[in-house]
Design a protein around this motif. Sequence first.
Motif, short mmCIF file in Angstrom:
data_model
loop_
_atom_site.label_atom_id
_atom_site.label_comp_id
_atom_site.label_asym_id
_atom_site.label_seq_id
_atom_site.Cartn_x
_atom_site.Cartn_y
_atom_site.Cartn_z
N ASP A 1 -14.13 1.71 -6.41
CA ASP A 1 -13.05 2.93 -6.61
C ASP A 1 -12.17 2.69 -5.05
O ASP A 1 -12.26 2.65 -3.96
CB ASP A 1 -13.52 3.69 -6.93
N PRO A 2 -10.65 1.82 -5.78
CA PRO A 2 -9.53 1.54 -4.79
C PRO A 2 -9.27 2.73 -3.80
O PRO A 2 -8.93 2.80 -2.87
CB PRO A 2 -8.56 0.84 -5.25
N THR A 3 -9.72 4.02 -4.33
CA THR A 3 -8.77 5.39 -3.55
C THR A 3 -9.57 6.22 -3.35
O THR A 3 -8.89 6.59 -2.67
CB THR A 3 -8.86 5.89 -5.57
N GLN A 4 -11.50 5.74 -3.26
CA GLN A 4 -11.91 5.86 -1.72
C GLN A 4 -11.79 4.86 -0.58
O GLN A 4 -12.33 5.45 0.15
CB GLN A 4 -13.37 5.58 -2.86
N ILE A 5 -11.13 4.07 -0.79
CA ILE A 5 -11.28 3.18 0.39
C ILE A 5 -11.05 3.57 1.63
O ILE A 5 -11.10 3.58 2.91
CB ILE A 5 -11.01 1.43 0.06
N GLU A 6 -9.22 3.64 1.62
CA GLU A 6 -8.79 4.43 2.70
C GLU A 6 -9.06 5.44 3.52
O GLU A 6 -9.11 4.73 5.20
CB GLU A 6 -6.65 4.95 2.34
N ALA A 7 -10.08 6.43 3.18
CA ALA A 7 -9.98 7.32 3.69
C ALA A 7 -11.35 6.66 4.31
O ALA A 7 -12.30 7.65 5.25
CB ALA A 7 -10.77 8.36 3.45
N ALA A 8 -12.36 5.64 4.49
CA ALA A 8 -13.63 4.95 4.66
C ALA A 8 -13.10 4.24 5.65
O ALA A 8 -13.72 3.74 6.88
CB ALA A 8 -14.15 4.21 4.02
N ILE A 9 -12.04 3.66 6.31
CA ILE A 9 -11.49 3.30 6.86
C ILE A 9 -11.62 3.52 8.83
O ILE A 9 -11.18 5.02 8.32
CB ILE A 9 -10.00 2.23 7.31
N THR A 10 -12.02 3.01 9.93
CA THR A 10 -12.35 3.38 11.08
C THR A 10 -11.95 2.52 11.63
O THR A 10 -11.83 1.05 12.14
CB THR A 10 -13.60 3.89 11.06
N PRO A 11 -11.67 3.33 13.17
CA PRO A 11 -11.48 1.60 14.03
C PRO A 11 -12.58 0.66 14.14
O PRO A 11 -12.21 -1.05 14.56
CB PRO A 11 -11.79 2.05 15.69
N ARG A 12 -14.01 0.76 14.06
CA ARG A 12 -14.82 -0.16 13.34
C ARG A 12 -14.82 -1.07 12.52
O ARG A 12 -15.50 -1.51 12.23
CB ARG A 12 -16.22 0.17 13.74
N ALA B 1 -3.37 -4.12 -1.05
CA ALA B 1 -2.28 -3.56 -0.62
C ALA B 1 -2.98 -2.54 0.77
O ALA B 1 -2.54 -2.76 2.09
CB ALA B 1 -1.75 -2.42 -1.08
N ILE B 2 -4.43 -1.80 0.55
CA ILE B 2 -4.88 -1.23 1.53
C ILE B 2 -5.02 -2.19 2.55
O ILE B 2 -4.88 -1.56 4.40
CB ILE B 2 -5.52 -0.46 1.31
N ALA B 3 -5.51 -3.13 2.91
CA ALA B 3 -6.06 -4.05 4.05
C ALA B 3 -5.13 -4.31 4.67
O ALA B 3 -4.55 -4.29 6.12
CB ALA B 3 -6.28 -5.50 3.28
N ALA B 4 -3.73 -4.85 3.68
CA ALA B 4 -2.72 -4.85 4.44
C ALA B 4 -1.96 -3.87 5.07
O ALA B 4 -1.58 -4.77 6.21
CB ALA B 4 -1.49 -5.94 3.37
N ARG B 5 -2.13 -2.32 5.20
CA ARG B 5 -1.41 -1.54 5.91
C ARG B 5 -2.21 -1.49 6.78
O ARG B 5 -1.85 -0.70 7.78
CB ARG B 5 -1.13 -0.07 4.77
N HIS B 6 -3.69 -2.18 6.64
CA HIS B 6 -4.59 -1.09 8.20
C HIS B 6 -4.70 -2.49 9.19
O HIS B 6 -6.07 -3.38 9.40
CB HIS B 6 -5.46 -1.02 7.52
N GLY B 7 -3.86 -3.12 9.34
CA GLY B 7 -3.50 -4.00 10.05
C GLY B 7 -4.22 -5.60 9.71
O GLY B 7 -4.02 -6.39 10.41
N GLU C 1 3.36 -4.99 -11.71
CA GLU C 1 4.85 -5.08 -11.41
C GLU C 1 5.44 -6.13 -10.09
O GLU C 1 3.82 -6.35 -9.19
CB GLU C 1 4.52 -3.57 -10.47
N SER C 2 6.81 -6.13 -9.92
CA SER C 2 6.97 -7.48 -9.38
C SER C 2 6.63 -7.01 -8.11
O SER C 2 7.17 -6.82 -7.32
CB SER C 2 8.07 -7.66 -9.70
N GLY C 3 5.86 -7.90 -7.26
CA GLY C 3 6.41 -8.23 -5.45
C GLY C 3 4.29 -7.28 -5.37
O GLY C 3 4.25 -7.23 -4.24
N SER C 4 3.57 -7.40 -5.93
CA SER C 4 2.07 -6.53 -5.87
C SER C 4 1.16 -8.09 -5.75
O SER C 4 2.06 -9.38 -5.38
CB SER C 4 2.35 -6.32 -6.81
N ALA C 5 0.12 -8.12 -5.47
CA ALA C 5 -1.12 -9.22 -5.30
C ALA C 5 -0.17 -10.60 -6.07
O ALA C 5 0.12 -10.63 -7.14
CB ALA C 5 -2.31 -8.91 -5.15
N PRO C 6 -1.16 -11.51 -5.43
CA PRO C 6 -0.08 -13.29 -6.16
C PRO C 6 -1.70 -12.67 -7.11
O PRO C 6 -2.18 -12.21 -7.43
CB PRO C 6 -0.58 -14.56 -4.97
#
Length: 378
Positions: A111-122, A143-149, A174-179
């Motif tokens: 579930d991609p909606t759960q991924i961002e909150a799981a990102i830490t400095p590690r 998109a989440i990966a791109a937002r986090h460096g 939508e145009s402009g999303s991932a390839p």
Amino acid sequence: MPFIDLRAQYAALKPSIDARIQRVLDHGQYIMGPEVQELEQALAAYVGTQHCITVASGTEALLIALMTLDLQPGDEVITTPFTFAATAEVIVLLGGVPVFVDIEPDTLNIDPTQIEAAITPRTRAIMPVSLYGQVADMDAINAIAARHGGLPVIEDAAQSFGASYGGTAGTPRESGSAPRGKSCGLSTWGATSFFPSKPLGCYGDGGALFTNDAALAQAAREIRVHGQSQRYTHTRVGVGGRMDTLQCAIVLGKLERFDWEVAQRLAIGERYQRLIGDLPLQRLAVREDRDCVWAQFTVQVDHREAVIESLKQAGIPTAVHYPKPLHRQPAYEARSRAATPLPNAEAAARRVMSLPMSADLSEAQQDQVVAALRVALT
């Protein structure tokens, strides 16, 4: 009835496969023979990436991908708990920590909606699994990966080689999303397996990595031959991770009708979905912007053991992929962490069941399966 009919597939491809095997026996280059490069070029062209590196297995593909990223002890990789053990295994082997987030209840993919909150400095990477043959939501994950460096994303595509994502499979996004493109060509790394039961399988172990990053590709090529940049010059720590020439020859033979097999899998999967539409079970959802090559045709049922036993009595083989999520496995309970509650993964592990599926499954066999399933569910 076979669960996966590899004999029928071989009968259809016997002249080509036999000839390719004989060619290898004649030239005798069993390790890194000419068929290795030939297959890599063919697979890269099929997926639409600049680089393909064949390796010894799907597990080795994941391991080498992480090694190219220099995963260090304590580094975290976000992934799904509802997958085969290899997904977490390779992270732990390198000293990393699998960080589990829950799955979507209808696709059973992460579930991609759960991924961002799981990102830490590690956090070092995100590893979605394209389960049962359907690509995970790579637009959202990338998109989440791109937002986090620019976190690397590794698609565990062991079950989804041949699957399409985006406009080629259904409604464009939508145009402009991932390839747009095929499984294995949608992220930093795509890793697949040629285990015999996979959509594109060999007659033993084998796998492949795909990327458009030349530096990562070179690192993977060196790692698979014990880290050698040239003979006896070990530039990196590596593994013995080559795919045998014979197995490459077999996959080359199978590629000759792979487009037909993918079309058959799509048609058989759609027919299954239609035939079981009125039964008291949960079908796998296939998103409109992608397809599913049905490495396993999986449904969710209540009272699974009773249903399996009824089907067994009717001569219908089944399998369970997977009966226990990874965060409940003894080897990984203390070596991983759950970033979120995992109720959907827990529920799926109790209810999933896979039915016979292969490109050579006949309509008569499919009707037999569905008729037995109807009896089992009443």
